[in-house]
Design an enzyme around this catalytic site. Structure first.
Site, PDB file in Angstrom:
ATOM      1  N   TYR A  64     -29.011 -74.651  15.337  1.00  0.00           N
ATOM      2  CA  TYR A  64     -28.863 -73.227  15.696  1.00  0.00           C
ATOM      3  C   TYR A  64     -27.565 -72.704  15.098  1.00  0.00           C
ATOM      4  O   TYR A  64     -27.518 -71.623  14.508  1.00  0.00           O
ATOM      5  CB  TYR A  64     -28.859 -73.074  17.224  1.00  0.00           C
ATOM      6  CG  TYR A  64     -28.779 -71.633  17.715  1.00  0.00           C
ATOM      7  CD1 TYR A  64     -29.809 -70.734  17.457  1.00  0.00           C
ATOM      8  CD2 TYR A  64     -27.678 -71.195  18.462  1.00  0.00           C
ATOM      9  CE1 TYR A  64     -29.745 -69.416  17.926  1.00  0.00           C
ATOM     10  CE2 TYR A  64     -27.602 -69.882  18.932  1.00  0.00           C
ATOM     11  CZ  TYR A  64     -28.647 -68.999  18.671  1.00  0.00           C
ATOM     12  OH  TYR A  64     -28.576 -67.695  19.135  1.00  0.00           O
TER      13      TYR A  64
ATOM     14  N   SER B 170     -24.430 -65.155  16.348  1.00  0.00           N
ATOM     15  CA  SER B 170     -24.103 -65.718  17.663  1.00  0.00           C
ATOM     16  C   SER B 170     -22.774 -66.455  17.612  1.00  0.00           C
ATOM     17  O   SER B 170     -22.380 -66.974  16.559  1.00  0.00           O
ATOM     18  CB  SER B 170     -25.195 -66.719  18.065  1.00  0.00           C
ATOM     19  OG  SER B 170     -24.829 -67.411  19.235  1.00  0.00           O
TER      20      SER B 170
ATOM     21  N   GLY C 196     -37.685 -57.426  27.532  1.00  0.00           N
ATOM     22  CA  GLY C 196     -36.870 -58.464  28.178  1.00  0.00           C
ATOM     23  C   GLY C 196     -35.764 -58.996  27.278  1.00  0.00           C
ATOM     24  O   GLY C 196     -34.920 -59.768  27.718  1.00  0.00           O
TER      25      GLY C 196
ATOM     26  N   ILE D  32     -32.723 -58.306  23.948  1.00  0.00           N
ATOM     27  CA  ILE D  32     -31.753 -57.275  23.545  1.00  0.00           C
ATOM     28  C   ILE D  32     -32.266 -56.444  22.371  1.00  0.00           C
ATOM     29  O   ILE D  32     -31.813 -55.322  22.170  1.00  0.00           O
ATOM     30  CB  ILE D  32     -30.360 -57.869  23.251  1.00  0.00           C
ATOM     31  CG1 ILE D  32     -30.416 -58.923  22.161  1.00  0.00           C
ATOM     32  CG2 ILE D  32     -29.736 -58.432  24.513  1.00  0.00           C
ATOM     33  CD1 ILE D  32     -29.036 -59.447  21.783  1.00  0.00           C
ATOM     34  N   GLY D  33     -33.238 -56.966  21.631  1.00  0.00           N
ATOM     35  CA  GLY D  33     -33.850 -56.155  20.567  1.00  0.00           C
ATOM     36  C   GLY D  33     -34.587 -54.966  21.172  1.00  0.00           C
ATOM     37  O   GLY D  33     -34.534 -53.848  20.637  1.00  0.00           O
TER      38      GLY D  33
ATOM     39  N   GLY E 208     -37.849 -58.142  16.278  1.00  0.00           N
ATOM     40  CA  GLY E 208     -37.799 -58.885  17.537  1.00  0.00           C
ATOM     41  C   GLY E 208     -37.495 -58.038  18.763  1.00  0.00           C
ATOM     42  O   GLY E 208     -36.640 -58.416  19.562  1.00  0.00           O
TER      43      GLY E 208
HETATM   44  N1  LIG Z   1     -29.201 -63.796  24.646  1.00  0.00           N
HETATM   45  C1  LIG Z   1     -28.048 -64.318  24.262  1.00  0.00           C
HETATM   46  O1  LIG Z   1     -27.233 -64.781  25.086  1.00  0.00           O
HETATM   47  C2  LIG Z   1     -27.683 -64.366  22.833  1.00  0.00           C
HETATM   48  C3  LIG Z   1     -26.438 -64.899  22.470  1.00  0.00           C
HETATM   49  C4  LIG Z   1     -26.082 -64.942  21.142  1.00  0.00           C
HETATM   50  C5  LIG Z   1     -26.958 -64.464  20.182  1.00  0.00           C
HETATM   51  N2  LIG Z   1     -28.171 -63.963  20.556  1.00  0.00           N
HETATM   52  C6  LIG Z   1     -29.057 -63.472  19.486  1.00  0.00           C
HETATM   53  O2  LIG Z   1     -29.604 -62.226  19.870  1.00  0.00           O
HETATM   54  C7  LIG Z   1     -30.866 -62.036  19.215  1.00  0.00           C
HETATM   55  C8  LIG Z   1     -31.897 -61.564  20.220  1.00  0.00           C
HETATM   56  O3  LIG Z   1     -32.106 -62.581  21.151  1.00  0.00           O
HETATM   57  P1  LIG Z   1     -32.535 -62.324  22.661  1.00  0.00           P
HETATM   58  O4  LIG Z   1     -31.499 -62.954  23.496  1.00  0.00           O
HETATM   59  O5  LIG Z   1     -32.906 -60.919  22.908  1.00  0.00           O
HETATM   60  O6  LIG Z   1     -33.814 -63.295  22.757  1.00  0.00           O
HETATM   61  P2  LIG Z   1     -35.369 -63.011  22.933  1.00  0.00           P
HETATM   62  O7  LIG Z   1     -35.604 -62.156  24.118  1.00  0.00           O
HETATM   63  O8  LIG Z   1     -36.012 -64.357  22.886  1.00  0.00           O
HETATM   64  O9  LIG Z   1     -35.727 -62.186  21.633  1.00  0.00           O
HETATM   65  C9  LIG Z   1     -35.912 -62.806  20.392  1.00  0.00           C
HETATM   66  C10 LIG Z   1     -36.898 -62.000  19.605  1.00  0.00           C
HETATM   67  O10 LIG Z   1     -37.148 -62.690  18.372  1.00  0.00           O
HETATM   68  C11 LIG Z   1     -38.542 -62.755  18.187  1.00  0.00           C
HETATM   69  N3  LIG Z   1     -38.961 -63.877  17.363  1.00  0.00           N
HETATM   70  C12 LIG Z   1     -38.757 -65.199  17.569  1.00  0.00           C
HETATM   71  N4  LIG Z   1     -39.362 -65.912  16.613  1.00  0.00           N
HETATM   72  C13 LIG Z   1     -39.955 -65.024  15.777  1.00  0.00           C
HETATM   73  C14 LIG Z   1     -40.737 -65.147  14.622  1.00  0.00           C
HETATM   74  N5  LIG Z   1     -41.088 -66.334  14.110  1.00  0.00           N
HETATM   75  N6  LIG Z   1     -41.175 -64.019  14.022  1.00  0.00           N
HETATM   76  C15 LIG Z   1     -40.878 -62.812  14.520  1.00  0.00           C
HETATM   77  N7  LIG Z   1     -40.148 -62.622  15.638  1.00  0.00           N
HETATM   78  C16 LIG Z   1     -39.700 -63.730  16.260  1.00  0.00           C
HETATM   79  C17 LIG Z   1     -39.107 -62.901  19.588  1.00  0.00           C
HETATM   80  O11 LIG Z   1     -40.490 -62.630  19.582  1.00  0.00           O
HETATM   81  P3  LIG Z   1     -41.459 -63.308  20.692  1.00  0.00           P
HETATM   82  O12 LIG Z   1     -41.230 -62.543  21.942  1.00  0.00           O
HETATM   83  O13 LIG Z   1     -42.810 -63.143  20.120  1.00  0.00           O
HETATM   84  O14 LIG Z   1     -41.030 -64.741  20.816  1.00  0.00           O
HETATM   85  C18 LIG Z   1     -38.261 -61.856  20.300  1.00  0.00           C
HETATM   86  O15 LIG Z   1     -38.772 -60.577  20.058  1.00  0.00           O
HETATM   87  C19 LIG Z   1     -31.174 -63.364  18.541  1.00  0.00           C
HETATM   88  O16 LIG Z   1     -30.812 -63.276  17.178  1.00  0.00           O
HETATM   89  C20 LIG Z   1     -30.277 -64.350  19.244  1.00  0.00           C
HETATM   90  O17 LIG Z   1     -29.967 -65.484  18.464  1.00  0.00           O
HETATM   91  C21 LIG Z   1     -28.545 -63.894  21.840  1.00  0.00           C
END
Ligand SMILES: NC(=O)c1ccc[n+]([C@@H]2O[C@H](COP(=O)([O-])OP(=O)(O)OC[C@H]3O[C@@H](n4cnc5c(N)ncnc54)[C@H](OP(=O)(O)O)[C@@H]3O)[C@@H](O)[C@H]2O)c1
Length: 331
Positions: A190, A164, A38, A40-41, A34
């Site tokens: 979630y 999370s 844009g 955190i990955g 992921g």
């Molecule tokens: N941001 C926060 O405040 C926060 C807080 C707590 C935990 N987290 C955790 O941090 C992690 C990263 O989140 P983020 O905030 O960076 O969000 P993000 O920008 O939406 O990144 C999520 C990533 O997961 C991928 N993904 C979603 N569904 C998928 C699927 N079916 N198969 C493969 N890849 C998939 C997305 O790909 P696409 O771009 O193709 O959708 C994207 O690359 C997540 O585990 C999230 O739960 C984030």
């Protein structure tokens, strides 16, 4: 003693973290799921690439986003060895194919399960699991198990689950894990999926720790990314104290992190040698989070607490066995 991140704080950036932990990145094969620009990955992968990993594999469902992420990383670090693999967590067939491709690339050292969805409308994955449980927990569980034989040959194998603080919203619903009774609640769902990923780290640590595996889960912080794409007006209203009137995050509150700060705990989880002695840890701001006390209510918005239900050894084992059944596996 190798350098550790024991002085890292909420404000430490991913670049500062990799600067400190560089020796544990150099020469190693690392997978990040992921890494869409844009998110955190992406920042996690970008920072890792600057420290000479042997191979960095970006795994996600969109080839276009993978290509963009790789191009952006190579713009900054032209000599980095970066490859991409299609991984759609919506489909266990895609997970199996991705695991094969990842393993074929060599001896894996670190798997970072970062990809997830949040608060999606009720739906099912291709294999019939409720969307959040299937995407955020079942698919990473399978990916990890399929890669374990490879990982366990590493000198210091490590698996990371980006969970999370949302785990506080839901324990495992043992009687109806898929919300088939029609009472779907996207926040609780979630929470369930993120509780499951913490229990997964815990059980992996217990089951494979003696074979050298370190498994760690974490809350990255609250970071403005694309994760909130499924939030609706009512959801924002419930969180209104954290937002400006125009709907943008109020960064002055001290609640939010920037993206460079938001990838730091993932980097610490993946490369800090401290967790070899604290296997199965759950981290917040790069440190082990305190455990909820029995009878204590966790105040809304408290990031730095691990809910008791996510620390339960019996639940961890029960979930592992249930997941074997649900996936027709026998790990
Ligand atoms: N941001 C926060 O405040 C926060 C807080 C707590 C935990 N987290 C955790 O941090 C992690 C990263 O989140 P983020 O905030 O960076 O969000 P993000 O920008 O939406 O990144 C999520 C990533 O997961 C991928 N993904 C979603 N569904 C998928 C699927 N079916 N198969 C493969 N890849 C998939 C997305 O790909 P696409 O771009 O193709 O959708 C994207 O690359 C997540 O585990 C999230 O739960 C984030």
């Amino acid at each position: 003693m190798a350098a550790t991140g024991d002085k890292f704080t909420k404000q430490t950036t991913a670049q500062e973290a990799v600067d400190t932990l560089a020796d544990n990145i150099k020469g190693r094969y690392i997978v990040v799921t992921g890494p869409s620009p844009g998110g955190i990955g992406y920042e996690t992968a970008r920072a890792i690439a600057t420290k000479e990993p042997k191979l960095l594999v970006l795994a996600a469902r969109s080839q276009a986003k993978l290509d963009q992420a790789k191009a952006d990383i190579l713009k900054e670090t032209p000599n980095a060895n970066v490859e991409t693999v299609i991984l759609d967590l919506d489909s266990l067939a895609s997970v199996r194919q991705a695991a094969k491709e990842i393993s074929a690339k060599g001896q894996l050292d670190v798997l970072i399960n970062n990809a997830a969805v949040m608060m999606t409308p009720y739906g099912k994955t291709s294999d019939g699991f409720e969307t959040q449980f299937g995407t955020n927990y079942i698919a990473p569980w399978l990916l990890t198990n399929l890669l374990l034989p490879n990982l366990l040959k590493s000198a210091h194998p490590r698996v990371v689950f980006v969970s999370s603080m949302g785990h506080q919203f839901g324990d495992i619903r043992w009687d109806d894990i898929d919300y088939s009774k029609g009472d779907y609640d996207k926040t609780n769902s979630y929470g369930q999926s993120k509780t499951a990923s913490i229990l997964n780290a815990k059980y992996l640590a217990k089951k494979f720790g003696s074979q050298g595996l370190t498994a760690v889960a974490l809350h990255p912080g609250a970071i403005p990314t694309n994760l909130g794409r499924h939030l609706e007006e009512g959801d924002i209203a419930a969180l209104s104290s954290f937002f400006n009137e125009d709907g943008t995050p109020n960064m002055s509150l001290g609640f939010w992190k920037s993206i460079p700060e938001g990838a730091t705990t993932t980097i610490t989880a993946a490369f800090d040698p401290r967790w070899e002695k604290q296997n199965g840890a759950y981290l917040v701001n790069s440190q082990v989070a305190p455990l909820q006390k029995a009878g204590e209510e966790i105040p809304y918005g408290t990031e730095n607490i691990l809910a008791l239900w996510a620390d339960d050894d019996k639940s961890a084992e029960r979930l592992w066995e249930l997941t074997n059944k649900l996936t027709n596996e026998n790990f």
